[in-house]
Design a protein around this motif. Structure first.
Motif, mmCIF file in Angstrom:
data_model
loop_
_atom_site.group_PDB
_atom_site.id
_atom_site.type_symbol
_atom_site.label_atom_id
_atom_site.label_comp_id
_atom_site.label_asym_id
_atom_site.label_seq_id
_atom_site.Cartn_x
_atom_site.Cartn_y
_atom_site.Cartn_z
ATOM 1 N N SER A 1 0.662 -1.452 -0.123
ATOM 2 C CA SER A 1 0.030 0.561 -0.143
ATOM 3 C C SER A 1 0.861 1.175 -0.212
ATOM 4 O O SER A 1 1.969 1.112 0.342
ATOM 5 N N PRO A 2 0.012 2.596 -0.454
ATOM 6 C CA PRO A 2 1.075 4.060 -0.741
ATOM 7 C C PRO A 2 1.571 4.282 0.833
ATOM 8 O O PRO A 2 2.525 4.477 0.906
ATOM 9 N N ALA A 3 1.022 3.863 1.700
ATOM 10 C CA ALA A 3 1.177 4.232 3.559
ATOM 11 C C ALA A 3 2.381 3.181 3.465
ATOM 12 O O ALA A 3 2.912 3.822 4.354
ATOM 13 N N THR A 4 2.093 2.252 3.942
ATOM 14 C CA THR A 4 3.245 1.338 3.778
ATOM 15 C C THR A 4 4.473 1.649 2.811
ATOM 16 O O THR A 4 5.620 1.480 3.653
ATOM 17 N N ALA A 5 4.486 1.800 2.272
ATOM 18 C CA ALA A 5 5.706 2.640 0.955
ATOM 19 C C ALA A 5 6.111 3.380 1.638
ATOM 20 O O ALA A 5 7.802 4.152 2.226
ATOM 21 N N ALA A 6 5.286 4.184 1.878
ATOM 22 C CA ALA A 6 6.111 5.203 2.607
ATOM 23 C C ALA A 6 6.703 5.588 3.952
ATOM 24 O O ALA A 6 7.580 6.033 3.701
ATOM 25 N N GLN A 7 5.922 4.867 5.196
ATOM 26 C CA GLN A 7 7.189 4.304 6.621
ATOM 27 C C GLN A 7 7.698 3.963 6.440
ATOM 28 O O GLN A 7 8.594 3.917 6.647
ATOM 29 N N LEU A 8 8.505 2.486 5.456
ATOM 30 C CA LEU A 8 9.273 2.521 5.139
ATOM 31 C C LEU A 8 10.306 2.639 3.699
ATOM 32 O O LEU A 8 11.527 3.303 4.933
ATOM 33 N N ALA A 9 9.690 3.961 3.525
ATOM 34 C CA ALA A 9 11.521 4.953 3.271
ATOM 35 C C ALA A 9 11.752 5.583 4.051
ATOM 36 O O ALA A 9 12.746 6.529 4.214
ATOM 37 N N ARG A 10 10.750 5.866 5.236
ATOM 38 C CA ARG A 10 11.763 6.875 6.695
ATOM 39 C C ARG A 10 12.639 6.214 7.589
ATOM 40 O O ARG A 10 13.024 5.051 7.075
ATOM 41 N N PRO A 11 13.896 7.202 7.894
ATOM 42 C CA PRO A 11 14.640 6.290 8.154
ATOM 43 C C PRO A 11 14.406 6.047 9.419
ATOM 44 O O PRO A 11 13.779 6.226 10.341
ATOM 45 N N ILE A 12 15.540 5.176 9.941
ATOM 46 C CA ILE A 12 14.876 3.626 11.325
ATOM 47 C C ILE A 12 15.531 5.511 12.413
ATOM 48 O O ILE A 12 14.804 5.314 12.955
ATOM 49 N N LEU A 13 16.881 5.416 12.304
ATOM 50 C CA LEU A 13 17.395 7.020 13.277
ATOM 51 C C LEU A 13 17.323 7.964 12.440
ATOM 52 O O LEU A 13 17.567 7.838 11.805
ATOM 53 N N SER A 14 18.265 8.810 13.216
ATOM 54 C CA SER A 14 18.135 10.530 12.486
ATOM 55 C C SER A 14 19.694 10.172 12.328
ATOM 56 O O SER A 14 20.541 8.975 12.675
ATOM 57 N N PRO A 15 20.681 10.462 11.400
ATOM 58 C CA PRO A 15 21.559 10.663 9.938
ATOM 59 C C PRO A 15 22.593 10.555 11.092
ATOM 60 O O PRO A 15 23.985 10.076 11.276
ATOM 61 N N SER A 16 22.794 11.713 12.283
ATOM 62 C CA SER A 16 23.728 12.077 13.223
ATOM 63 C C SER A 16 23.750 10.356 14.367
ATOM 64 O O SER A 16 24.388 9.936 15.156
#
Length: 230
Positions: free
Chosen positions: A204-219
């Motif tokens: 689903s677009p919602a799940t795909a969008a969630q997966l695209a978010r980083p797990i942690l901040s880059p720092s």
């Protein structure tokens, strides 16, 4: 359905990508028949470029090694999952070696594509009915910046946009035992992706969008990864 996991990671079950893949297939029904092949355990010799599979022995590779059993597994599977870490912006050599040896599954050139490029149809047209997922982890902070070359390769091999592709940046945190709350939350999204893929063949677009978010901040990730690799 019969599920074939092709694991192209050297760490096998202990690898970051297999942690991702286990979460994905945990969303499948309990009666799904799941078979995992660790390619680093296999004797897969390089393609000899002899084209016997197109001429002398159509559809059959003349090299006697573990690919003969893998051909059968590929044919029997309803779902094929390619699972591997990103190596220098592409797939590991062992995974590419397996794909190179899939030439017997195709017919010699007999089609010109819409962009006038050479195309090869599958010998068994039902092979195209199989569901394909590509799961990969990397140690970078953003997947979008390091996966374009792999996407281009997969588009040429399987067809543009073919397959459900889950690319997990910051993959080192999946197995290092830190930030468990964030990691567990991410893996639950991966599990939901598995449910949707098994049921519908797409996310689903919602799940795909969630997966695209980083797990942690880059720092935060950089601090963790630098400590692990130091």
């Amino acid at each position: 359905m019969r599920v074939l996991i092709l694991d192209g990671g050297p760490k096998k079950d202990a690898g970051n990508t297999m942690a991702l893949t286990r979460a994905f297939v945990s969303g499948f029904p309990a009666d799904a028949a799941i078979k995992t092949e660790h390619l680093y355990e296999k004797n897969i010799r390089p393609c000899a470029g002899c084209f016997s599979c197109w001429t002398k022995t159509p559809g059959k590779c003349v090299i006697a090694d573990d690919m003969q059993a893998l051909y059968r597994s590929l044919e029997e599977a309803d779902i094929i999952i390619q699972s591997f870490p990103l190596y220098f912006y592409g797939m590991p050599a062992v995974m590419k070696g397996l794909i190179d040896r899939c030439l017997p599954l195709t017919l010699p050139l007999d089609t010109i594509g819409d962009n006038l490029s050479a195309c090869h149809r599958m010998r068994n047209p039902h092979f195209c009915d199989k569901r394909l997922a590509i799961l990969s982890t990397c140690g970078h902070t953003r997947a979008a910046t390091v996966y374009p070359a792999l996407d281009a390769t997969l588009d040429l091999i399987w067809g543009k946009g073919t397959g459900t592709r889950i690319y997990c940046a910051e993959g080192e945190v999946l197995t290092c035992g830190v930030c468990k709350r964030q990691v567990n939350a991410y893996l639950e999204i991966v599990r939901q992706a598995g449910r949707e893929f098994y049921a519908d063949g797409v996310l689903s677009p919602a799940t795909a969008a969630q997966l695209a978010r980083p797990i942690l901040s880059p720092s935060t990730y950089q601090t963790i990864a630098s400590h692990r690799w130091s």
